[in-house]
Design an enzyme around this catalytic site. Structure first.
Site, PDB file in Angstrom:
ATOM      1  N   ASP A 172       1.013  -1.238  -0.158  1.00 56.43           N
ATOM      2  CA  ASP A 172      -0.002   0.031  -0.180  1.00 56.43           C
ATOM      3  C   ASP A 172       0.783   1.195   0.061  1.00 56.43           C
ATOM      4  O   ASP A 172       1.302   1.618   1.087  1.00 56.43           O
ATOM      5  CB  ASP A 172      -0.951   0.037   1.165  1.00 56.43           C
ATOM      6  CG  ASP A 172      -1.774   1.194   1.087  1.00 56.43           C
ATOM      7  OD1 ASP A 172      -1.817   2.127   0.459  1.00 56.43           O
ATOM      8  OD2 ASP A 172      -2.786   1.034   2.097  1.00 56.43           O
ATOM      9  N   SER A 226      -1.848  12.772 -15.139  1.00 59.29           N
ATOM     10  CA  SER A 226      -3.027  12.927 -15.967  1.00 59.29           C
ATOM     11  C   SER A 226      -2.740  14.146 -16.452  1.00 59.29           C
ATOM     12  O   SER A 226      -2.322  15.235 -16.181  1.00 59.29           O
ATOM     13  CB  SER A 226      -3.962  12.791 -14.801  1.00 59.29           C
ATOM     14  OG  SER A 226      -5.277  13.518 -15.271  1.00 59.29           O
ATOM     15  N   TYR A 282      -8.067  15.935  -6.304  1.00 61.01           N
ATOM     16  CA  TYR A 282      -7.339  15.010  -7.632  1.00 61.01           C
ATOM     17  C   TYR A 282      -6.451  15.822  -8.255  1.00 61.01           C
ATOM     18  O   TYR A 282      -5.082  15.681  -8.587  1.00 61.01           O
ATOM     19  CB  TYR A 282      -8.400  14.260  -8.131  1.00 61.01           C
ATOM     20  CG  TYR A 282      -7.696  13.390  -9.397  1.00 61.01           C
ATOM     21  CD1 TYR A 282      -6.920  12.123  -8.919  1.00 61.01           C
ATOM     22  CD2 TYR A 282      -7.541  13.524 -10.617  1.00 61.01           C
ATOM     23  CE1 TYR A 282      -6.624  11.235  -9.809  1.00 61.01           C
ATOM     24  CE2 TYR A 282      -6.998  13.144 -11.533  1.00 61.01           C
ATOM     25  CZ  TYR A 282      -6.566  11.737 -11.146  1.00 61.01           C
ATOM     26  OH  TYR A 282      -5.906  11.027 -12.303  1.00 61.01           O
ATOM     27  N   LYS A 325      -2.273  16.177  -8.874  1.00 60.70           N
ATOM     28  CA  LYS A 325      -1.701  15.919 -10.355  1.00 60.70           C
ATOM     29  C   LYS A 325      -0.649  17.151 -10.916  1.00 60.70           C
ATOM     30  O   LYS A 325       0.068  16.961 -11.555  1.00 60.70           O
ATOM     31  CB  LYS A 325      -2.545  15.603 -11.481  1.00 60.70           C
ATOM     32  CG  LYS A 325      -3.319  13.969 -11.125  1.00 60.70           C
ATOM     33  CD  LYS A 325      -2.245  12.916 -10.958  1.00 60.70           C
ATOM     34  CE  LYS A 325      -2.688  11.556 -10.659  1.00 60.70           C
ATOM     35  NZ  LYS A 325      -1.911  10.617 -10.628  1.00 60.70           N
TER      36      LYS A 325
END
Length: 245
Positions: free
Chosen positions: A64, A145, A160, A164
């Site tokens: 993880d 991304s 998010y 990125k």
């Protein structure tokens, strides 16, 4: 890719989607590939669908990347078992669907930051340490991304896009540090638009939005690491035809 045959590649988030495609293609290209995942049984399932020779080169390890102790233990195990890391693909990433300004989302904020930013940096530190200690000019690849350059008009992406954007800056910071250290280790950021993966399933994407396939991103990774030693592919942006952002 000939220089990478029998070299060691580590792929985080290898249980599905882009990570699974990259792990499979690297193993098929002749690399000893370690697929890291929380759902390690899915990497084992992936092996069952692969040609026998490639499957024998793919090894699953439970890790993880949001937990530092897991990262330390895993990279030490890779060192002890396989000798070190020659290529690292930081693919693991998550999104939590809520508004950034909503109160009570602290756990989600920390989970996304720990996976998408801190985990990426920590894995890179251990891979870089392995490369430097063995005097090997390896390659670190971040699967980022298009959201690392713009903020898509998609609701509830929360932190998010911020994570990125951080990866974009982190990639350049690493490039500068590698240069200053006098190494020829490379770092590349691969920035896809929408891709058919489980992470897209959890986001409120517009109906009919064009999407890439996971294999499209894997092909970009193999291109980047397959370039000659004097070539630094710093960043790749890949969009599906017709994407609105």
């Amino acid at each position: 890719m000939d220089r990478w045959i029998n070299k060691v590649a580590v792929v985080t988030g290898a249980s599905s989607g882009i990570g699974a495609a990259i792990a499979e293609d690297l193993a098929k290209a002749g690399m000893i590939t370690i697929g890291l995942a929380r759902r390690v049984e899915r990497v084992e399932q992936l092996k069952q669908s692969m040609p026998k020779a490639a499957a024998a080169r793919l090894h699953a390890m439970k890790c993880d990347v949001s937990v530092e102790a897991d990262i330390v233990q895993t990279f030490q195990r890779i060192r002890d078992t396989f000798g070190g890391v020659d290529v690292l693909v930081n693919n693991a990433g998550i999104v939590r669907s809520n508004n950034l300004l909503d109160v009570g989302t602290t756990a989600d904020l920390r989970a996304v930051l720990d996976t998408n930013v801190t985990g990426l940096v920590l894995c890179s530190q251990w891979a870089y340490k392995s490369m430097v200690e063995r005097k090997f000019d390896g390659h670190i690849v971040h699967i980022s991304s298009i959201a690392g350059h713009i903020v898509p008009n998609i609701p509830k992406l929360n932190i998010y896009p911020g994570t990125k954007h951080a990866v974009t800056a982190i990639t350049e910071t690493m490039r500068q540090e590698m240069r200053e250290a006098g190494t020829k280790i490379k770092v590349t950021s691969v920035n896809p638009g929408g891709v058919k993966t489980e992470i897209i399933d959890s986001a409120a994407v517009p109906e009919g939005m064009p999407l890439l396939e996971a294999k499209d991103i894997s092909a970009a990774v193999l291109y980047a690491i397959g370039t000659p030693p004097n070539v630094q592919v710093h960043e790749i942006i890949i969009k599906p035809i017709g994407e609105a952002f």
